[in-house]
Design a protein around this motif. Structure first.
Motif, short mmCIF file in Angstrom:
data_model
loop_
_atom_site.label_atom_id
_atom_site.label_comp_id
_atom_site.label_asym_id
_atom_site.label_seq_id
_atom_site.Cartn_x
_atom_site.Cartn_y
_atom_site.Cartn_z
N LEU A 1 0.42 1.72 2.89
CA LEU A 1 -0.96 1.57 2.46
C LEU A 1 -1.08 1.93 0.98
CD1 LEU A 1 -4.09 1.34 3.02
CD2 LEU A 1 -3.99 3.78 3.63
N LEU A 2 -1.65 1.03 0.18
CA LEU A 2 -1.95 1.41 -1.20
C LEU A 2 -3.26 2.17 -1.15
CD1 LEU A 2 -0.97 -1.75 -3.29
CD2 LEU A 2 0.39 0.24 -2.64
N LEU A 3 -3.17 3.46 -1.35
CA LEU A 3 -4.34 4.33 -1.19
C LEU A 3 -4.83 4.78 -2.55
CD1 LEU A 3 -6.16 5.91 0.82
CD2 LEU A 3 -4.49 7.75 0.73
N SER A 4 -6.03 4.34 -2.92
CA SER A 4 -6.62 4.78 -4.18
C SER A 4 -7.68 5.81 -3.82
CB SER A 4 -7.24 3.59 -4.89
OG SER A 4 -8.36 3.14 -4.20
N GLY A 5 -8.43 6.26 -4.76
CA GLY A 5 -9.46 7.24 -4.44
C GLY A 5 -10.77 6.58 -4.04
N ILE B 1 -13.49 3.76 -1.93
CA ILE B 1 -14.07 3.71 -0.59
C ILE B 1 -13.23 2.82 0.33
CG2 ILE B 1 -16.08 2.89 0.73
CD1 ILE B 1 -17.75 3.47 -1.85
N ASP B 2 -12.65 1.78 -0.24
CA ASP B 2 -12.07 0.72 0.57
C ASP B 2 -10.72 1.04 1.23
OD1 ASP B 2 -14.28 -0.66 -0.34
OD2 ASP B 2 -13.19 -1.57 -2.00
N SER B 3 -9.79 1.57 0.45
CA SER B 3 -8.43 1.67 1.00
C SER B 3 -8.30 2.61 2.21
CB SER B 3 -7.41 1.98 -0.10
OG SER B 3 -7.89 2.92 -1.00
N PRO B 4 -9.02 3.75 2.26
CA PRO B 4 -8.91 4.56 3.49
C PRO B 4 -9.38 3.77 4.70
CG PRO B 4 -10.04 5.80 1.76
CD PRO B 4 -9.90 4.40 1.25
N PHE C 1 -0.89 -4.49 -13.88
CA PHE C 1 -0.82 -3.23 -13.13
C PHE C 1 -0.65 -3.52 -11.64
CE2 PHE C 1 -3.42 0.35 -11.11
CZ PHE C 1 -2.32 1.18 -10.97
N ARG C 2 -1.42 -4.49 -11.16
CA ARG C 2 -1.33 -4.82 -9.74
C ARG C 2 0.04 -5.39 -9.37
NH1 ARG C 2 -5.61 -3.53 -7.42
NH2 ARG C 2 -4.81 -4.34 -5.45
N ALA C 3 0.57 -6.17 -10.28
CA ALA C 3 1.92 -6.72 -10.04
C ALA C 3 2.94 -5.57 -9.98
CB ALA C 3 2.28 -7.71 -11.14
N SER D 1 -13.44 -11.41 -3.69
CA SER D 1 -14.45 -11.48 -4.75
C SER D 1 -15.13 -10.16 -5.09
CB SER D 1 -15.55 -12.51 -4.42
OG SER D 1 -14.97 -13.76 -4.20
N GLN D 2 -14.61 -9.04 -4.56
CA GLN D 2 -15.30 -7.78 -4.84
C GLN D 2 -15.20 -7.41 -6.32
OE1 GLN D 2 -14.24 -3.62 -3.70
NE2 GLN D 2 -15.32 -4.17 -1.83
N VAL D 3 -14.05 -7.59 -6.89
CA VAL D 3 -13.87 -7.38 -8.34
C VAL D 3 -12.96 -8.50 -8.87
CG1 VAL D 3 -14.15 -4.86 -8.31
CG2 VAL D 3 -11.89 -5.82 -7.94
P1 ATP Z 1 -10.83 1.02 -3.51
O1 ATP Z 1 -12.24 1.34 -3.16
O2 ATP Z 1 -9.92 1.11 -2.33
O3 ATP Z 1 -10.32 1.78 -4.68
P2 ATP Z 1 -11.61 -1.08 -5.22
O4 ATP Z 1 -12.69 -1.91 -4.71
O5 ATP Z 1 -11.93 -0.01 -6.17
O6 ATP Z 1 -10.84 -0.51 -3.95
P3 ATP Z 1 -9.39 -1.90 -6.84
O7 ATP Z 1 -9.48 -0.67 -7.62
O8 ATP Z 1 -9.27 -3.21 -7.55
O9 ATP Z 1 -10.59 -2.11 -5.83
O10 ATP Z 1 -8.17 -1.78 -5.88
C1 ATP Z 1 -7.91 -2.69 -4.86
C2 ATP Z 1 -6.87 -2.08 -3.95
O11 ATP Z 1 -5.68 -1.81 -4.67
C3 ATP Z 1 -7.29 -0.75 -3.39
O12 ATP Z 1 -8.07 -0.89 -2.22
C4 ATP Z 1 -5.97 -0.11 -3.11
O13 ATP Z 1 -5.42 -0.61 -1.91
C5 ATP Z 1 -5.12 -0.59 -4.28
N1 ATP Z 1 -5.15 0.37 -5.42
C6 ATP Z 1 -5.93 0.34 -6.51
N2 ATP Z 1 -5.65 1.38 -7.34
C7 ATP Z 1 -4.66 2.08 -6.76
C8 ATP Z 1 -3.91 3.26 -7.10
N3 ATP Z 1 -4.15 3.94 -8.22
N4 ATP Z 1 -2.96 3.68 -6.24
C9 ATP Z 1 -2.72 3.01 -5.09
N5 ATP Z 1 -3.38 1.91 -4.73
C10 ATP Z 1 -4.34 1.44 -5.53
#
Ligand code: ATP
Ligand code: MG
Length: 399
Positions: A182-186, A188-191, A264-266, A291-293
């Motif tokens: 799981l790519l977990l950022s801080g 709302i979405d990724s958790p 960065f995403r790549a 289409s969220q961002v």
């Molecule tokens: P989220 O609320 O999960 O941060 P977001 O709507 O802010 O999503 P982005 O920041 O474009 O959208 O990120 C899309 C997805 O890419 C995230 O849901 C997560 O899975 C991954 N991602 C983004 N930034 C990171 C990070 N710093 N580390 C790990 N995964 C990331």
């Protein structure tokens, strides 16, 4: 064994034909692991699991443990009775006073009579138990359709009585559907994305890309907290924290500004792919929604997909933000997600990001950045944090 008994109902598993055994075995294993701190002992009888738990164990914690285990559809604190009408009635009278039953409220009795040799049929037994309720609470009323309280009696190999059944998560037991990263950022979405895959039976580890000092220590704290919040749904979780400051700076200095997010995403995809393969994961899970961002258009997602040969799963792809927020609230991650520590510092976000990248062009630009060494370093320097099935952080001895 002395202790308290919980009756646990399994869900969708009952539909799984030939795989049923495997699913049930895994669920039992998952529950066992989850309840380990409570010294539980689990037995199984036809479609039901019974967990015997040490008397002194904390009810709220047990409830949390069972509520967050996918595959469980319901559970209740249950009481065993001898298999005779008199014994059942006397057990009911013993447990009802400390139950939620109250004078003035409505109730119903549900009897499930699996053992067809039992002398009374379910209707007759229900009437006997209703009498027992009235003898203690003369001002209660019967409401079969929408009762405030239910007394259930299951007459199987043994007899169990319970009131106050709790709903479980449903879904499938984790670790029955392979493993993902799981790519977990801080955010709302990724958790929420992780939680959704957990409910479909996936086992997950997580990766967070940290660009200290551009992203603060508090941002990392927040991600660790989110990891601990989703860990119970996954039976524990490892969080790989990948230091990516050098990568971000390299992209900023050497790449095209409007493509920075894409690059960065790549990089995240390639890094995650390596960590995934080293740890036996066959898919990458993200919190992207269409289409969220800017980086979540079809073209952008198709570009990032082309950076990995692993399956990329985006369980939120067709959901809108309100729906995602609602789920985040139910799993309890929302309040942490909205803490104001940015996961990806604005310094690295372009003012006018590309929304419709041409895959081949962006791929060439990415190759020209020659990220290989930076990515290898980042993978090598990743730090691992581990969380147990109750979401507590545990010391990790170099995984
Ligand atoms: P989220 O609320 O999960 O941060 P977001 O709507 O802010 O999503 P982005 O920041 O474009 O959208 O990120 C899309 C997805 O890419 C995230 O849901 C997560 O899975 C991954 N991602 C983004 N930034 C990171 C990070 N710093 N580390 C790990 N995964 C990331
Ligand atoms: Mg984000």
């Amino acid at each position: 064994m002395h202790g308290k008994l919980y009756l646990i109902k399994e869900g969708e598993i009952s539909l799984k034909g030939g795989n049923r055994n495997l699913f049930e075995k895994q669920l039992r294993h998952n529950i066992k692991n989850k309840l380990r701190p409570f010294h539980s002992d689990i037995t199984k009888q036809k479609g039901r699991l019974y967990a015997n738990i040490a008397e002194e164990a904390d009810d709220a914690l047990i409830e949390k443990a069972l509520k967050t285990t996918p595959g469980i559809t319901g559970f209740a604190r249950a009481h065993r009775a001898e298999k005779s009408v008199e014994a059942i009635i006397s057990k009911a009278k013993e447990i009802l006073p400390s139950s939620s039953f109250r004078n003035g409220d409505s109730f119903r009795v549900t009897v499930k009579r699996e053992d067809k040799t039992f002398p009374l049929d379910s209707h007759e037994m229900s009437c006997e138990l209703a009498e027992a309720v009235f003898s203690l609470f003369p001002d209660m009323t019967v409401d079969l359709k929408h009762p405030q309280h239910t007394l259930t009696c299951e007459i199987r190999q043994d007899v169990y009585l319970y009131t106050g059944e709790e709903k479980g998560e449903g879904g499938l037991p984790y670790a029955t559907a392979g493993k993902g990263m799981l790519l977990l950022s801080g955010g709302i979405d990724s958790p929420v994305a992780g939680y959704m895959m957990a409910k479909r039976g996936m086992k997950l580890d997580a990766i967070y890309f940290h660009a200290y000092p551009y992203t603060s220590e508090l941002a990392l704290e927040k991600v660790r907290q989110l990891a601990s919040i989703i860990a119970p749904y996954l039976g524990g979780l490892r969080l790989f924290v990948v230091p990516f400051t050098e990568g971000q700076l390299h992209i900023r200095d050497k790449g095209y500004e409007e493509e920075a997010t894409l690059m960065f995403r790549a990089s995240m995809m390639q890094t995650a792919t390596r960590i995934a393969k080293e740890n036996g994961a066959a898919a990458i899970v993200t919190g992207e929604a269409l289409s969220q961002v800017a980086s979540q258009t079809l073209d952008a997602m198709s570009f990032t997909d082309s950076m990995t040969d692993l399956l990329v799963l985006r369980p939120l792809v067709g959901m809108d933000k309100e729906e995602i927020i609602e789920k985040a609230r139910t799993i309890g991650s929302y309040e942490t997600s909205i803490l104001p520590y940015e996961d990806c510092c604005v310094v690295f976000s372009p003012k006018h990001p590309v929304t419709r990248p041409v895959k081949e062009v962006s791929r060439r630009h990415f190759e020209e950045l020659e990220m290989d060494d930076i990515i290898s370093e980042a993978v090598k320097n990743a730090e691992v944090y581990s969380f147990d099935p109750m979401g507590r952080e545990i010391k990790d001895e170099g995984n």
